[in-house]
Write a protein that holds these residues in place. Structure first.
Motif, PDB file in Angstrom:
ATOM      1  N   MET A 257      41.002  23.954  36.737  1.00 21.67           N
ATOM      2  CA  MET A 257      42.021  24.883  36.167  1.00 21.67           C
ATOM      3  C   MET A 257      41.729  25.017  34.556  1.00 21.67           C
ATOM      4  O   MET A 257      41.411  24.128  34.139  1.00 21.67           O
ATOM      5  CB  MET A 257      43.431  23.876  35.994  1.00 21.67           C
ATOM      6  CG  MET A 257      44.156  24.155  37.335  1.00 21.67           C
ATOM      7  SD  MET A 257      44.718  25.847  37.412  1.00 21.67           S
ATOM      8  CE  MET A 257      45.814  25.106  38.827  1.00 21.67           C
ATOM      9  N   HIS A 258      41.928  26.060  34.194  1.00 19.74           N
ATOM     10  CA  HIS A 258      41.640  26.386  32.938  1.00 19.74           C
ATOM     11  C   HIS A 258      42.866  27.395  32.291  1.00 19.74           C
ATOM     12  O   HIS A 258      43.375  27.930  33.235  1.00 19.74           O
ATOM     13  CB  HIS A 258      40.500  26.928  32.562  1.00 19.74           C
ATOM     14  CG  HIS A 258      39.813  28.299  33.374  1.00 19.74           C
ATOM     15  ND1 HIS A 258      39.529  27.658  34.695  1.00 19.74           N
ATOM     16  CD2 HIS A 258      39.937  29.447  32.963  1.00 19.74           C
ATOM     17  CE1 HIS A 258      39.054  28.857  35.081  1.00 19.74           C
ATOM     18  NE2 HIS A 258      39.068  29.830  34.041  1.00 19.74           N
ATOM     19  N   ARG A 259      43.014  27.713  31.043  1.00 19.67           N
ATOM     20  CA  ARG A 259      44.010  28.634  30.525  1.00 19.67           C
ATOM     21  C   ARG A 259      43.340  28.913  29.058  1.00 19.67           C
ATOM     22  O   ARG A 259      42.741  28.115  28.361  1.00 19.67           O
ATOM     23  CB  ARG A 259      45.346  27.744  30.196  1.00 19.67           C
ATOM     24  CG  ARG A 259      45.552  26.801  29.202  1.00 19.67           C
ATOM     25  CD  ARG A 259      46.934  26.070  29.267  1.00 19.67           C
ATOM     26  NE  ARG A 259      46.877  25.276  28.230  1.00 19.67           N
ATOM     27  CZ  ARG A 259      47.942  24.517  27.972  1.00 19.67           C
ATOM     28  NH1 ARG A 259      49.113  24.690  28.751  1.00 19.67           N
ATOM     29  NH2 ARG A 259      48.234  23.583  26.918  1.00 19.67           N
TER      30      ARG A 259
ATOM     31  N   PRO B 146      47.432  29.231  33.320  1.00 16.55           N
ATOM     32  CA  PRO B 146      46.425  28.322  34.297  1.00 16.55           C
ATOM     33  C   PRO B 146      45.846  28.880  35.420  1.00 16.55           C
ATOM     34  O   PRO B 146      46.703  29.439  36.225  1.00 16.55           O
ATOM     35  CB  PRO B 146      47.246  27.242  34.396  1.00 16.55           C
ATOM     36  CG  PRO B 146      48.285  27.199  33.295  1.00 16.55           C
ATOM     37  CD  PRO B 146      48.494  28.567  33.059  1.00 16.55           C
ATOM     38  N   HIS B 147      44.717  28.535  35.635  1.00 15.62           N
ATOM     39  CA  HIS B 147      44.241  29.413  36.918  1.00 15.62           C
ATOM     40  C   HIS B 147      42.630  28.478  37.149  1.00 15.62           C
ATOM     41  O   HIS B 147      42.253  28.119  36.301  1.00 15.62           O
ATOM     42  CB  HIS B 147      43.933  30.890  37.000  1.00 15.62           C
ATOM     43  CG  HIS B 147      43.029  31.351  36.015  1.00 15.62           C
ATOM     44  ND1 HIS B 147      43.279  31.357  34.655  1.00 15.62           N
ATOM     45  CD2 HIS B 147      41.687  31.806  36.191  1.00 15.62           C
ATOM     46  CE1 HIS B 147      42.234  31.674  34.059  1.00 15.62           C
ATOM     47  NE2 HIS B 147      41.276  31.833  34.796  1.00 15.62           N
ATOM     48  N   THR B 148      42.319  28.922  38.461  1.00 14.16           N
ATOM     49  CA  THR B 148      40.828  28.596  38.819  1.00 14.16           C
ATOM     50  C   THR B 148      40.411  29.952  39.139  1.00 14.16           C
ATOM     51  O   THR B 148      41.106  30.920  39.392  1.00 14.16           O
ATOM     52  CB  THR B 148      40.887  27.659  39.898  1.00 14.16           C
ATOM     53  OG1 THR B 148      41.571  28.065  41.038  1.00 14.16           O
ATOM     54  CG2 THR B 148      41.420  26.005  39.670  1.00 14.16           C
ATOM     55  N   ASP B 149      39.148  29.996  39.015  1.00 15.83           N
ATOM     56  CA  ASP B 149      38.337  31.328  39.246  1.00 15.83           C
ATOM     57  C   ASP B 149      38.059  31.266  40.772  1.00 15.83           C
ATOM     58  O   ASP B 149      38.134  30.258  41.456  1.00 15.83           O
ATOM     59  CB  ASP B 149      37.096  31.279  38.099  1.00 15.83           C
ATOM     60  CG  ASP B 149      37.461  31.636  36.820  1.00 15.83           C
ATOM     61  OD1 ASP B 149      38.579  31.767  36.616  1.00 15.83           O
ATOM     62  OD2 ASP B 149      36.685  31.318  36.254  1.00 15.83           O
ATOM     63  N   SER B 150      37.856  32.566  41.253  1.00 12.17           N
ATOM     64  CA  SER B 150      37.857  32.478  42.873  1.00 12.17           C
ATOM     65  C   SER B 150      36.564  32.629  43.254  1.00 12.17           C
ATOM     66  O   SER B 150      36.290  32.486  44.540  1.00 12.17           O
ATOM     67  CB  SER B 150      38.526  33.983  43.196  1.00 12.17           C
ATOM     68  OG  SER B 150      37.971  34.991  42.646  1.00 12.17           O
TER      69      SER B 150
END
Ligand SMILES: O=C(O)CCC(=O)C(=O)O
Ligand SMILES: [Fe+2]
Length: 362
Positions: free
Chosen positions: A286-288, A229-233
């Motif tokens: 958030m996405h994964r 899981p992360h957000t793009d920068s």
């Protein structure tokens, strides 16, 4: 935080396909639609885009690259993977099963074909050159270099058009963000997630152009991931995904909502930077990505899974995706639209700080 949702909205970009350009009311309508989706889900599908590349073309480019012999790909590996190589930022990264089995992917990244040196002080951080030139396989083994460069240019143009629609939706002139794009550091990344039937080992390591806020894995969650899981920068991400599925987007209740394949669509999402620039109006969600199961069949060039690959060899490929990270120039000073006079953030510095948390640069 995003809202609660059960599927991603679809934005029809057909007015941008018109060679005369969209009418005033179409511009207004698109601008409002984009504002609404980015203020709620932060993610959407774009259909009827003005890109000349079909899914078959895009995944054909990825297949062609990842089918190269391992050694040939390693010749393009970033310095952190092969220390005799000079490239630090552009190029290939191999899968790292020993580092993070919930991030199992190989990738190849390019920037603009017209990249110019933008480091204010090149000697200061020779370890990482954000504006370095691209690296390429030999012409014979990767004949599609020019196609990939053209694809990059089309994605940059489309992203710039979306950004000007967003500028208008924030009450600014259409060209408000143009200065951001001087020597833009946008990255086109070919990604390959090998089929994975192995148990995921929880890890906080990430290789992604993402936020540092990777939450710990949920203990009761048996989901095997290929991308944590992360957000793009950056500003926006335009993602081509194949029909394997696996992308999931988190809503405000914490629920993971699948973003299944829609033929010829692009998934678009807001990055951290644009969330900041919008004064928090837009959401970096958030996405994964779930790991492709071991039984995943190969992807055909049109993005549809088939048992046979394009040369009929029944290779099992796993999943391909092609994110385009739309980013400003290294020296761009980034500010919220609500705070045009306040202290800005120099984008290159922000990126360097963020990359210290990415596994391949440590
Ligand atoms: O492969 C995907 O569908 C998403 C990849 C992604 O989120 C990323 O690389 O930042
Ligand atoms: Fe992402």
């Amino acid at each position: 935080m995003s809202t609660i949702f059960s599927s991603l909205p679809i934005v029809d970009l057909s007015p941008l396909q018109n060679t005369q350009g969209p009418s005033e009311s179409e511009v207004e309508d698109l601008s409002t639609q984009l504002h609404n989706v980015f203020a709620t889900t932060g993610f959407a599908y774009l259909v009827n885009t003005p890109l000349t590349f079909k899914h078959a073309d895009v995944f054909g480019l990825a297949l062609e690259f990842f089918s190269l012999p391992h050694e040939e790909k390693m010749n393009l590996a970033k310095k952190s993977f092969r220390k005799e190589n000079a490239n630090t930022y552009r190029g290939y990264f191999p899968t790292q099963p020993e580092q993070a089995t919930d991030n199992l992917k190989e990738g190849f990244e390019i920037g603009s074909a017209n990249s110019v040196e933008t480091r204010s002080n090149p000697s200061r951080d020779a370890r990482l050159d954000l504006s370095e030139p691209n690296v390429w396989p030999a012409k014979d083994s990767y004949p599609s270099r020019q196609r990939l460069e053209k694809f990059y240019t089309e994605l940059q143009t489309l992203s710039s058009r979306l950004l000007s629609l967003l500028a208008m939706s924030l009450g600014k002139p259409a060209d408000f963000f143009d200065p951001y794009l001087t020597n833009s550091l946008s990255t086109l990344r070919l990604l390959h997630y090998p089929p994975c039937g192995t148990t995921s080992i929880p890890s906080n390591d990430t290789y992604s152009r993402d936020d540092t806020t990777t939450p710990p894995p949920e203990p009761s969650d048996p989901v095997k991931l290929s991308c944590t899981p992360h957000t793009d920068s950056g500003i926006l991400t335009l993602l081509h995904q194949d029909s394997t599925g696996g992308l999931e987007v988190q809503d405000s209740s914490g629920k993971w909502v699948p973003a299944p394949y829609i033929p010829e669509s692009i998934v678009v999402n807001i990055g951290d930077l644009m969330a900041k620039v919008s004064g928090g109006r837009f959401i970096a969600t958030m996405h994964r990505v779930r790991a492709p199961p071991a039984s995943t069949t190969s992807v055909e060039k049109d993005g549809n899974n088939k048992d046979e690959d394009v040369d009929g060899s029944r290779t099992r490929f796993g999943r391909f995706s092609v994110p385009f990270f739309f980013e400003p120039g290294e020296n761009c000073v980034v500010r919220s639209v609500d705070d045009e006079t306040g202290n800005g953030l120099v984008y290159g510095e922000h990126m360097r700080a963020k990359m210290k948390t990415w596994v391949e640069y440590n």
